[in-house]
Design a protein around this motif. Structure first.
Motif, mmCIF file in Angstrom:
data_model
loop_
_atom_site.group_PDB
_atom_site.id
_atom_site.type_symbol
_atom_site.label_atom_id
_atom_site.label_comp_id
_atom_site.label_asym_id
_atom_site.label_seq_id
_atom_site.Cartn_x
_atom_site.Cartn_y
_atom_site.Cartn_z
ATOM 1 N N SER A 103 0.754 -1.355 0.149
ATOM 2 C CA SER A 103 0.038 0.162 -0.085
ATOM 3 C C SER A 103 1.008 1.167 0.181
ATOM 4 O O SER A 103 0.455 2.137 -0.654
ATOM 5 N N GLU A 104 2.046 1.301 0.631
ATOM 6 C CA GLU A 104 2.858 2.421 0.922
ATOM 7 C C GLU A 104 3.572 2.340 -0.537
ATOM 8 O O GLU A 104 3.824 3.405 -1.062
ATOM 9 N N LEU A 105 3.749 1.576 -1.112
ATOM 10 C CA LEU A 105 4.618 1.484 -2.510
ATOM 11 C C LEU A 105 3.392 2.183 -3.663
ATOM 12 O O LEU A 105 3.923 2.646 -4.276
ATOM 13 N N ASP A 106 2.282 1.759 -3.312
ATOM 14 C CA ASP A 106 1.377 2.222 -4.397
ATOM 15 C C ASP A 106 1.201 3.827 -4.043
ATOM 16 O O ASP A 106 1.036 4.611 -5.168
ATOM 17 N N LYS A 107 1.382 4.287 -2.809
ATOM 18 C CA LYS A 107 1.141 5.759 -2.553
ATOM 19 C C LYS A 107 2.339 6.549 -3.289
ATOM 20 O O LYS A 107 2.264 7.695 -3.781
ATOM 21 N N PHE A 108 3.694 6.078 -3.247
ATOM 22 C CA PHE A 108 4.907 6.480 -3.604
ATOM 23 C C PHE A 108 4.976 6.441 -5.219
ATOM 24 O O PHE A 108 5.397 7.124 -5.942
ATOM 25 N N SER A 109 4.163 5.391 -5.677
ATOM 26 C CA SER A 109 4.403 5.402 -7.024
ATOM 27 C C SER A 109 3.533 6.277 -8.100
ATOM 28 O O SER A 109 2.580 6.769 -7.754
ATOM 29 N N MET A 110 4.462 6.913 -9.052
ATOM 30 C CA MET A 110 3.947 7.834 -10.054
ATOM 31 C C MET A 110 3.857 7.191 -11.460
ATOM 32 O O MET A 110 3.585 8.155 -12.342
ATOM 33 N N ASP A 111 3.975 6.043 -11.716
ATOM 34 C CA ASP A 111 4.030 5.502 -13.065
ATOM 35 C C ASP A 111 2.896 4.305 -13.114
ATOM 36 O O ASP A 111 2.760 3.628 -12.176
ATOM 37 N N SER A 112 2.020 4.431 -14.119
ATOM 38 C CA SER A 112 1.150 3.606 -14.227
ATOM 39 C C SER A 112 1.702 2.080 -14.289
ATOM 40 O O SER A 112 1.129 1.080 -14.005
ATOM 41 N N GLU A 113 2.849 1.874 -15.047
ATOM 42 C CA GLU A 113 3.489 0.680 -15.073
ATOM 43 C C GLU A 113 3.791 -0.159 -13.723
ATOM 44 O O GLU A 113 3.734 -1.211 -13.452
ATOM 45 N N ASP A 114 4.281 0.904 -12.677
ATOM 46 C CA ASP A 114 4.596 0.436 -11.353
ATOM 47 C C ASP A 114 3.339 0.063 -10.532
ATOM 48 O O ASP A 114 3.176 -1.040 -9.806
ATOM 49 N N ARG A 115 2.243 0.774 -11.078
ATOM 50 C CA ARG A 115 0.934 0.579 -10.289
ATOM 51 C C ARG A 115 0.433 -0.776 -10.802
ATOM 52 O O ARG A 115 -0.090 -1.732 -10.198
ATOM 53 N N LYS A 116 0.616 -1.255 -12.216
ATOM 54 C CA LYS A 116 0.155 -2.553 -12.514
ATOM 55 C C LYS A 116 0.994 -3.622 -11.968
ATOM 56 O O LYS A 116 0.444 -4.490 -11.537
ATOM 57 N N VAL A 117 2.408 -3.464 -11.678
ATOM 58 C CA VAL A 117 2.975 -4.578 -11.047
ATOM 59 C C VAL A 117 2.778 -4.625 -9.594
ATOM 60 O O VAL A 117 2.527 -5.572 -9.314
ATOM 61 N N ILE A 118 2.426 -3.575 -8.963
ATOM 62 C CA ILE A 118 2.031 -3.691 -7.492
ATOM 63 C C ILE A 118 0.492 -4.399 -7.395
ATOM 64 O O ILE A 118 0.626 -5.061 -6.365
ATOM 65 N N GLN A 119 -0.405 -4.010 -8.375
ATOM 66 C CA GLN A 119 -1.536 -4.541 -8.350
ATOM 67 C C GLN A 119 -1.474 -6.111 -8.690
ATOM 68 O O GLN A 119 -2.177 -6.990 -7.850
ATOM 69 N N GLU A 120 -0.787 -6.562 -9.456
ATOM 70 C CA GLU A 120 -0.445 -8.006 -9.724
ATOM 71 C C GLU A 120 0.138 -8.578 -8.595
ATOM 72 O O GLU A 120 -0.245 -9.749 -8.287
ATOM 73 N N THR A 121 0.969 -8.026 -8.118
ATOM 74 C CA THR A 121 1.712 -8.548 -6.700
ATOM 75 C C THR A 121 0.791 -8.867 -5.875
ATOM 76 O O THR A 121 0.692 -9.762 -5.004
ATOM 77 N N LYS A 122 -0.283 -7.704 -5.401
ATOM 78 C CA LYS A 122 -1.020 -7.871 -4.409
ATOM 79 C C LYS A 122 -1.992 -9.005 -4.810
ATOM 80 O O LYS A 122 -2.427 -9.843 -3.976
ATOM 81 N N GLU A 123 -2.646 -9.190 -5.999
ATOM 82 C CA GLU A 123 -3.486 -10.315 -6.429
ATOM 83 C C GLU A 123 -2.621 -11.660 -6.107
ATOM 84 O O GLU A 123 -3.240 -12.639 -5.710
ATOM 85 N N ASN A 124 -1.207 -11.698 -6.334
ATOM 86 C CA ASN A 124 -0.744 -12.903 -6.338
ATOM 87 C C ASN A 124 -0.462 -13.364 -5.071
ATOM 88 O O ASN A 124 -0.575 -14.615 -4.514
ATOM 89 N N ILE A 125 -0.277 -12.365 -4.099
ATOM 90 C CA ILE A 125 -0.363 -12.683 -2.463
ATOM 91 C C ILE A 125 -1.590 -12.979 -2.018
ATOM 92 O O ILE A 125 -1.530 -14.077 -1.108
#
Length: 381
Positions: A103-125
């Motif tokens: 969640s903290e990573l998602d706050k600091f992220s400013m790139d759509s690709e980063d948010r996509k990877v973070i969301q994918e990681t959340k779903e995998n976890i």
């Protein structure tokens, strides 16, 4: 209103205003550029270093927490295969920490690709956590294969996040370094230009202003030394010429005033000396430095050991204590009535006050007759 005089550079004021205005403009440009450059560097550092650095830290922490949780699950499933009980101790807390880091990573992220990877990681976890809650067995090879693939994907996502922001930090550092180099070159050129402009201005002001002012200062110095007959040059048409002409008038007035004050001072001194000599008490006056200015003859009459000594111009501390008592033997302390005894049955009352110029005025009243009458009265009774 006529403004032509503002543009005559024979005026010292206009010369100074022109140089001052040019220097202010130059300094303002330099300050504005410096502030702008610092702001740009600060933005580069914040956007390209601080944020990626924080995301790398959060990604590493989340990866380490997931690694511990995954190792814990693998260890407990291996124990289960050996017939031991499993508890999943600390698994829930580890998953909560991982989700918080994401969640903290998602706050600091400013790139759509980063948010996509973070969301994918959340779903995998979340999927990995659901597999764990279903209770896979060590010998259930299909579920173990899916669990292992999920773990690999999660680890790869964390590594990609760290690698992406590591590259972003390197690019940002290069941009900031390039920006600083440009700022350094421009600043150096501006400093060189400022020094050249200051040197030219200094030469011009020295020739046009400083030299005439030095002449006026030299004349003022001769007057301050008491030479009221020194010849003052006429000067030019600018303010320095006006100053020299004003100094000529001032010199004449000071000479006249000095003569008047000299006569008045001598008269005042004579009046003071006459008043002191007519006083029935011993009086002594000092200046702010503690030197004796004047005294009357009663001081020598009261304190016989000072009768033949010159007091004027000497330090008070040579003859008297700080409280006003004379330096001699057989002297008592000052009583509550400001009296003290000295010599052979001699008494005096001391009155010390501060003068307007910071000095002191000491007045000693001879109290010996009163004390002798009191003594005689006590004896008669």
């Amino acid at each position: 209103m006529n403004y032509r005089h503002l543009f005559r550079f024979k005026s010292i004021r206009n010369r100074l205003l022109m140089v001052f205005g040019a220097l202010c403009a130059l300094i303002s440009v330099l300050c504005f550029y410096s502030l702008y450059s610092l702001h740009q560097v600060d933005r580069e550092i914040e956007a390209g270093y601080l944020r990626p650095h924080q995301m790398m830290i959060l990604s590493r922490e989340a990866g380490e927490n997931f690694s511990r949780a995954n190792s814990l699950i693998m260890t407990e499933m291996a124990r289960e295969a050996q017939g031991a009980a499993i508890y999943h101790t600390g698994l829930k807390e580890s998953i909560e920490i991982i989700n918080t880091s994401l969640s903290e990573l998602d706050k600091f992220s400013m790139d759509s690709e980063d948010r996509k990877v973070i969301q994918e990681t959340k779903e995998n976890i979340q999927l990995w956590s659901s597999f764990i809650s279903d209770g896979p067995r060590f010998y259930d090879f299909e579920k173990m294969r899916i669990l292992t693939e999920l773990s690999k994907k999660i680890f790869i996502n964390f590594e990609n996040i760290m690698l992406s922001h590591s590259n972003e930090m390197a690019v940002s550092q290069a941009k900031a370094s390039q920006h600083i180099d440009v700022m350094r070159i421009i600043t150096a050129c501006a400093v060189v230009f400022s020094l050249c402009f200051s040197a030219i201005s200094l030469f011009w002001l020295t020739k046009a202003i400083i030299n005439p002012l030095q002449l006026a200062s030299k004349v003022a110095g001769t007057i301050s030394e008491g030479n009221f007959d020194a010849k003052i040059p006429k000067g030019g048409a600018d303010e320095t010429g006006e100053v020299l002409r004003s100094m000529t008038i001032m010199q004449a007035k000071i000479r006249s005033r000095f003569e008047i004050e000299k006569v008045a001072k001598l008269q005042a001194q004579d009046h003071l000396n006459n008043a002191l000599e007519q006083s029935q008490d011993a009086v002594l006056i000092t200046d702010k430095d503690g030197k004796i200015v004047t005294s009357n003859h009663k001081v020598g009459d009261l304190f016989v050991h000072l009768n033949q000594k010159p007091l004027t111009g000497k330090a008070l501390s040579e003859f008297f204590l700080p409280d006003g008592r004379p330096i001699m033997e057989n002297i008592s302390a000052i009583t509550e009535s400001r009296e003290f005894s000295f010599g052979k049955n001699r008494w005096a009352r001391l009155n010390a006050t501060q003068s307007a110029n910071g000095g002191q005025i000491f007045i000693w009243t001879d109290m010996s007759p009163e004390h002798r009458r009191e003594e005689n009265l006590r004896r008669a009774i």
